[in-house]
Design a protein around this motif. Sequence first.
Motif, mmCIF file in Angstrom:
data_model
loop_
_atom_site.group_PDB
_atom_site.id
_atom_site.type_symbol
_atom_site.label_atom_id
_atom_site.label_comp_id
_atom_site.label_asym_id
_atom_site.label_seq_id
_atom_site.Cartn_x
_atom_site.Cartn_y
_atom_site.Cartn_z
ATOM 1 N N LEU A 50 50.210 -31.640 16.915
ATOM 2 C CA LEU A 50 50.608 -30.360 17.124
ATOM 3 C C LEU A 50 50.725 -29.394 15.959
ATOM 4 C CD1 LEU A 50 53.593 -30.905 19.996
ATOM 5 C CD2 LEU A 50 51.059 -30.531 20.184
ATOM 6 N N VAL A 51 50.504 -29.668 14.770
ATOM 7 C CA VAL A 51 50.696 -28.957 13.747
ATOM 8 C C VAL A 51 49.466 -29.058 12.735
ATOM 9 C CG1 VAL A 51 53.438 -28.843 13.675
ATOM 10 C CG2 VAL A 51 51.960 -30.758 12.068
ATOM 11 N N GLN A 52 48.250 -29.452 13.027
ATOM 12 C CA GLN A 52 47.145 -29.698 12.273
ATOM 13 C C GLN A 52 46.913 -28.264 11.740
ATOM 14 O OE1 GLN A 52 43.960 -31.790 14.071
ATOM 15 N NE2 GLN A 52 45.414 -33.400 14.927
ATOM 16 N N GLU A 53 46.774 -27.326 12.492
ATOM 17 C CA GLU A 53 46.429 -26.018 12.025
ATOM 18 C C GLU A 53 47.473 -25.335 11.173
ATOM 19 O OE1 GLU A 53 43.408 -24.940 12.985
ATOM 20 O OE2 GLU A 53 43.096 -26.699 14.064
ATOM 21 N N SER A 54 48.681 -25.575 11.109
ATOM 22 C CA SER A 54 49.880 -25.305 10.433
ATOM 23 C C SER A 54 49.730 -25.900 8.882
ATOM 24 C CB SER A 54 51.160 -25.382 10.729
ATOM 25 O OG SER A 54 50.841 -24.788 12.206
ATOM 26 N N THR A 55 49.017 -26.914 8.658
ATOM 27 C CA THR A 55 48.632 -27.563 7.376
ATOM 28 C C THR A 55 48.079 -26.709 6.271
ATOM 29 O OG1 THR A 55 48.524 -29.654 8.551
ATOM 30 C CG2 THR A 55 47.926 -29.579 6.346
ATOM 31 N N ILE A 69 52.603 -30.282 5.414
ATOM 32 C CA ILE A 69 52.389 -30.551 6.725
ATOM 33 C C ILE A 69 53.835 -30.258 7.286
ATOM 34 C CG2 ILE A 69 51.865 -32.067 8.577
ATOM 35 C CD1 ILE A 69 50.302 -33.742 6.412
ATOM 36 N N PRO A 70 54.010 -29.286 8.233
ATOM 37 C CA PRO A 70 55.297 -28.959 8.454
ATOM 38 C C PRO A 70 55.880 -30.227 9.341
ATOM 39 C CG PRO A 70 53.677 -27.395 9.522
ATOM 40 C CD PRO A 70 53.035 -28.612 8.657
ATOM 41 N N GLY A 71 57.222 -30.209 9.026
ATOM 42 C CA GLY A 71 57.937 -31.297 9.484
ATOM 43 C C GLY A 71 57.960 -32.758 8.769
#
Length: 158
Positions: free
Chosen positions: A83-88, A115-117
């Motif tokens: 769910l956070v691949q694009e936010s890396t 990486i978020p989280g």
Amino acid sequence: GYGLAGSAAQGNRRVIFVITGLTSERERAEEAERIVSWAFRQFAQKTLVTAGQRVASVPVWMGAADTVGLEPAADVRLLVPALVQESTTAEVVYTGPLNAPLTAGTPGGELIIHIPGLPDARVPLVVETDVARGGFGKRLLTAAGALRARYLDGPPAS
């Protein structure tokens, strides 16, 4: 109670897990299946940067070249939540300029992957190519430029 230390493989990925405190063999089997399915579904192994791929170009002090590339020594592969691949995001950190002479493969900086989280992943970066010490003319021009910046351009603003 019932517990299990297990592992499951899918392609070249392996998940290792431990569960305890379950009340039956059936509950243990169902929980193990849920954990393995969740792990393979919610995380993807990504190659973020390959070995030898330039990630930054940094200045060189008193070198035959003005800049040198930094690259990872090995492929950078991480498990990234789906769910956070694009936010890396990533940033390169180094102390520089790097002092010549430089030898290919020596440490030159660090790639920090956010990486978020998850905790930041830190990957050492190495110098891409050899950079010889600059000749007399190069060193003279560099020293003159440093003196000019120090005395003629004025003191730094406070």
